[in-house]
Design a protein around this motif. Sequence first.
Motif, PDB file in Angstrom:
ATOM      1  N   ALA A 175       0.883  -1.124   0.090  1.00  0.00           N
ATOM      2  CA  ALA A 175       0.088   0.115  -0.003  1.00  0.00           C
ATOM      3  C   ALA A 175       0.801   1.286   0.080  1.00  0.00           C
ATOM      4  CB  ALA A 175      -1.053  -0.107   1.386  1.00  0.00           C
ATOM      5  N   ARG A 176       2.181   1.139   0.560  1.00  0.00           N
ATOM      6  CA  ARG A 176       2.857   2.474   0.745  1.00  0.00           C
ATOM      7  C   ARG A 176       3.490   2.735  -0.654  1.00  0.00           C
ATOM      8  NH1 ARG A 176       3.829   0.699   6.087  1.00  0.00           N
ATOM      9  NH2 ARG A 176       5.598  -0.793   5.583  1.00  0.00           N
ATOM     10  N   LEU A 177       3.948   1.616  -1.186  1.00  0.00           N
ATOM     11  CA  LEU A 177       4.723   1.507  -2.772  1.00  0.00           C
ATOM     12  C   LEU A 177       3.408   2.365  -3.676  1.00  0.00           C
ATOM     13  CD1 LEU A 177       6.737   0.945  -4.658  1.00  0.00           C
ATOM     14  CD2 LEU A 177       5.857  -1.379  -4.863  1.00  0.00           C
ATOM     15  N   LEU A 178       2.151   1.693  -3.544  1.00  0.00           N
ATOM     16  CA  LEU A 178       1.125   2.096  -4.276  1.00  0.00           C
ATOM     17  C   LEU A 178       0.951   3.637  -4.024  1.00  0.00           C
ATOM     18  CD1 LEU A 178      -1.308   1.771  -6.409  1.00  0.00           C
ATOM     19  CD2 LEU A 178      -2.715   1.192  -4.464  1.00  0.00           C
ATOM     20  N   LEU A 179       0.932   4.217  -2.905  1.00  0.00           N
ATOM     21  CA  LEU A 179       0.721   5.629  -2.399  1.00  0.00           C
ATOM     22  C   LEU A 179       1.858   6.411  -3.032  1.00  0.00           C
ATOM     23  CD1 LEU A 179      -0.277   5.319   1.242  1.00  0.00           C
ATOM     24  CD2 LEU A 179      -1.637   6.315  -0.634  1.00  0.00           C
ATOM     25  N   GLU A 180       2.972   5.778  -3.042  1.00  0.00           N
ATOM     26  CA  GLU A 180       4.354   6.678  -3.653  1.00  0.00           C
ATOM     27  C   GLU A 180       4.024   6.655  -5.279  1.00  0.00           C
ATOM     28  OE1 GLU A 180       7.904   8.487  -4.098  1.00  0.00           O
ATOM     29  OE2 GLU A 180       6.212   8.373  -2.315  1.00  0.00           O
ATOM     30  N   MET A 181       3.583   5.568  -5.778  1.00  0.00           N
ATOM     31  CA  MET A 181       3.271   5.716  -7.308  1.00  0.00           C
ATOM     32  C   MET A 181       2.254   6.756  -7.687  1.00  0.00           C
ATOM     33  SD  MET A 181       3.291   1.531  -8.038  1.00  0.00           S
ATOM     34  CE  MET A 181       2.751   1.511  -9.661  1.00  0.00           C
ATOM     35  N   LEU A 182       1.196   6.864  -6.804  1.00  0.00           N
ATOM     36  CA  LEU A 182       0.078   7.754  -6.973  1.00  0.00           C
ATOM     37  C   LEU A 182       0.560   8.919  -6.855  1.00  0.00           C
ATOM     38  CD1 LEU A 182      -2.964   8.291  -7.269  1.00  0.00           C
ATOM     39  CD2 LEU A 182      -3.097   7.715  -5.051  1.00  0.00           C
ATOM     40  N   ARG A 183       1.273   9.172  -5.877  1.00  0.00           N
ATOM     41  CA  ARG A 183       2.107  10.632  -5.493  1.00  0.00           C
ATOM     42  C   ARG A 183       2.881  11.150  -6.674  1.00  0.00           C
ATOM     43  NH1 ARG A 183       6.544  12.820  -4.425  1.00  0.00           N
ATOM     44  NH2 ARG A 183       7.711  10.998  -4.173  1.00  0.00           N
ATOM     45  N   LEU A 184       3.568  10.254  -7.427  1.00  0.00           N
ATOM     46  CA  LEU A 184       4.485  10.503  -8.515  1.00  0.00           C
ATOM     47  C   LEU A 184       3.721  10.888  -9.690  1.00  0.00           C
ATOM     48  CD1 LEU A 184       7.304   8.100  -8.127  1.00  0.00           C
ATOM     49  CD2 LEU A 184       7.548  10.494  -7.854  1.00  0.00           C
ATOM     50  N   TYR A 185       2.494   9.966  -9.975  1.00  0.00           N
ATOM     51  CA  TYR A 185       1.669  10.317 -11.092  1.00  0.00           C
ATOM     52  C   TYR A 185       0.823  11.629 -10.809  1.00  0.00           C
ATOM     53  CZ  TYR A 185      -2.289   9.298 -14.216  1.00  0.00           C
ATOM     54  OH  TYR A 185      -3.303   9.476 -15.258  1.00  0.00           O
ATOM     55  N   LEU A 186       0.362  11.850  -9.535  1.00  0.00           N
ATOM     56  CA  LEU A 186      -0.529  13.159  -9.618  1.00  0.00           C
ATOM     57  C   LEU A 186       0.525  14.338  -9.552  1.00  0.00           C
ATOM     58  CD1 LEU A 186      -2.625  12.098  -6.329  1.00  0.00           C
ATOM     59  CD2 LEU A 186      -3.222  12.450  -8.755  1.00  0.00           C
ATOM     60  N   GLU A 187       1.777  14.220  -9.203  1.00  0.00           N
ATOM     61  CA  GLU A 187       2.760  15.341  -9.410  1.00  0.00           C
ATOM     62  C   GLU A 187       2.973  15.551 -10.941  1.00  0.00           C
ATOM     63  OE1 GLU A 187       6.137  14.569  -7.098  1.00  0.00           O
ATOM     64  OE2 GLU A 187       5.180  15.201  -5.190  1.00  0.00           O
ATOM     65  N   LYS A 188       3.166  14.295 -11.760  1.00  0.00           N
ATOM     66  CA  LYS A 188       3.318  14.306 -13.070  1.00  0.00           C
ATOM     67  C   LYS A 188       2.346  15.107 -13.723  1.00  0.00           C
ATOM     68  CE  LYS A 188       4.781  11.832 -16.890  1.00  0.00           C
ATOM     69  NZ  LYS A 188       5.075  10.471 -17.509  1.00  0.00           N
TER      70      LYS A 188
END
Length: 199
Positions: A175-188
Amino acid sequence: MPKIVDHDQYRRELLRQCFDLFAEKGYAALTMRQIAQGLGVSTGTLYHYFPSKEALFEQLVREMSLQDIKNAIAVMSEKEATLERAEVALQFVAEHEDYFIKQNLIWVEFYQHQQRENKSPCQVFHDVWRESEPQIAELLGIEDKPLLEFLGCVVDGILLHRMYEPEGFSFQDHARLLLEMLRLYLEKQQASESKVVDC
């Protein structure tokens, strides 16, 4: 004076109790008579509320999905940002992991049964997803439909893998990894939108 029965509330209570029966015995193995016995009601009472086992199950899917959203709203409503809401949602799933694993197993078993019977197994799941998708999108603050579907697929996948490796595979770590991926996606995505505005 005759007792006044709230039929909708009583129907929902029967459905909640059915979840444990399906989780224990499986969809295909249970008959309406066995369900009635497990609920402690007459077969006639059960048929009064549900014309068939399939109708009962489809109402169960709808009721549980609605209840899951209500429960998620209760724990997520105070958060503002998408990432915060997603983090709370994943924590909610982690805290109720056993329930969500059982739910997925029951759904899959129903799907297999319907396939064997040459019936359309996906319609109820399709309908429930389409009905709940706008609420989930609003709840998470995500308008990107493919992203929303992707997040749902990943969470289902993590739960599925937890059944294979309950000791060596952590829901929280993934879940932490998924959140990090989501953060990067939203920033991009935000950076791309900023470039469009600047142009």
